[in-house]
Design an enzyme around this catalytic site. Structure first.
Site, PDB file in Angstrom:
ATOM      1  N   ASP A  95       0.850  -1.201   0.000  1.00  0.00           N
ATOM      2  CA  ASP A  95       0.000   0.000   0.000  1.00  0.00           C
ATOM      3  C   ASP A  95       0.878   1.241   0.000  1.00  0.00           C
ATOM      4  O   ASP A  95       0.553   2.255  -0.620  1.00  0.00           O
ATOM      5  CB  ASP A  95      -0.910  -0.021   1.241  1.00  0.00           C
ATOM      6  CG  ASP A  95      -2.211   0.738   1.050  1.00  0.00           C
ATOM      7  OD1 ASP A  95      -2.366   1.383  -0.006  1.00  0.00           O
ATOM      8  OD2 ASP A  95      -3.064   0.697   1.948  1.00  0.00           O
ATOM      9  N   CYS A 123      -3.955   5.471  -2.099  1.00  0.00           N
ATOM     10  CA  CYS A 123      -4.554   4.619  -3.136  1.00  0.00           C
ATOM     11  C   CYS A 123      -4.564   5.413  -4.444  1.00  0.00           C
ATOM     12  O   CYS A 123      -5.131   6.505  -4.496  1.00  0.00           O
ATOM     13  CB  CYS A 123      -5.976   4.214  -2.757  1.00  0.00           C
ATOM     14  SG  CYS A 123      -6.784   3.254  -4.057  1.00  0.00           S
TER      15      CYS A 123
END
Ligand code: HMG
Ligand code: MG
Length: 303
Positions: free
Chosen positions: A17, A241
């Site tokens: 991530d 993201c």
């Protein structure tokens, strides 16, 4: 007085991530060194990369090489994200210990992130979970935009719980509930968990907070008070993201470990080692990372 567990498990998601949003290509050897350093801190779960379409996330196109080249330390689960059967095949070839499927609770984020509606996603993930199960590979399920969507705003808790139920029914062993854009607040977290925990065992739930608006640690405290003991975080607070505009990094592992260790909640993770890796990743990315503990650690090192 808040209820505190004796022990918390941290899932380190920085190499996945954290790095997926970095614009500058990071050499494979630096990613491998990053993961090898993390393996020496006491962490027991590390998400190392993702086997998604490399056109969508070019930064992680070296997923197979990373997974093959890291030094595996016994006792650590090395996992990776997979969106479909092609991803699972690559992950199996690379020898990961666990895979994670992912989808969103909101329609428009699901569409922009994985190019499918929510209904179209279920059979794709079902096939992955079954195939992984046949190979004895455990599967985690992520539910993104659980506390708010960058395109739709509020997301109904009932809708989030519907997606969680489907992933559990498929055979996911754990669900990580994501505040993808970092909008959640502690009262919202407790109200949501109150509903969810009527039907799901807290041991099967992890929470994944991004710290975009500075509420991540407060949300973790609120979730611990409700009996949750697994949290995702990323070293240095790296990340975001790419399909959620404005999303910043996950809560920083150093900040979370500092808070837990100093409250006497056991993590078995060495904070100084984490901070040294933070300093290393600042050199690798050429950026100042947002972790507060890292900033204070480096300031005291200069004295
Ligand atoms: P698509 O374009 O609809 O896929 O993408 P497709 O099935 O139509 O295939 C198109 C091409 O991609 C084909 O190649 C496939 O072989 C290839 P071509 O025939 O054109 O040469 N392909 C693949 N190649 C390698 N590995 C694969 C793969 N799959 C297809 N696995 C897809 C659909 C889901 C693949 C795409 O949308 C995708 O990769 N999305 C990933 C986006 C992403 O990684 N987002 C960030 C992670 S999620 C997140 O950060 C949230 C989380 O942290 C929790 C939170 O914060 O809330 C988890
Ligand atoms: Mg995330």
């Amino acid at each position: 007085m808040l209820h505190m567990p004796d022990k918390v498990t941290i899932v380190e998601v920085g190499p996945r991530d954290g790095l997926q949003n970095e614009k500058q290509p990071i050499p494979t050897e630096d990613k491998v060194a990053f993961i090898n350093h993390l393996s020496e801190t006491g962490l027991t779960r590390i998400e190392i990369t993702s086997f998604v379409n490399p056109k969508w996330i070019p930064q992680l196109s070296d997923a197979v090489e990373v997974a093959r080249e890291i030094k595996r330390k016994p006792g650590i689960t090395y996992s990776a994200l997979v969106p479909n059967m092609k991803g699972l095949e690559r992950a199996v070839e690379a020898g990961v210990d666990e895979v994670a499927v992912f989808m969103s609770a909101s329609q428009s984020h699901n569409k922009s992130n994985i190019n499918k509606t929510i209904e179209e996603t279920y059979p794709v993930l079902q096939e992955v979970v079954e195939a992984a199960g046949q190979k004895g590979i455990p599967v985690r399920g992520y539910v993104s935009t659980a506390f708010g969507c960058p395109y739709e705003g509020d997301v109904a808790p009932e809708q989030v719980i519907k997606v969680i139920d489907r992933l559990l029914e498929m055979g996911c062993q754990e669900i990580s509930i994501g505040d993808t854009i970092g909008v959640a607040n502690p009262r919202q977290v407790q109200a949501f968990l109150k509903l969810l925990l009527k039907q799901v065992d807290p041991e099967r739930i992890a929470l994944h907070f991004h710290d975009t608006r500075g509420t991540a640690l407060a949300n973790i405290l609120a979730a611990m008070d409700m009996g949750i003991t697994t949290f995702d975080s990323s070293l240095g607070g790296l990340g975001g993201c790419p399909y959620a505009p404005g999303a910043s990094g996950n809560v920083a592992t150093e900040d979370l470990v500092y808070m837990l260790n100093s409250m006497g909640v056991e993590t078995a993770i060495n904070l100084d080692k984490l901070a040294e890796i933070g300093a290393y990743m600042q050199r690798v990315t050429g950026k100042t990372l947002p972790a507060r503990y890292l900033c204070s650690y480096l300031a005291t090192q200069k004295d």
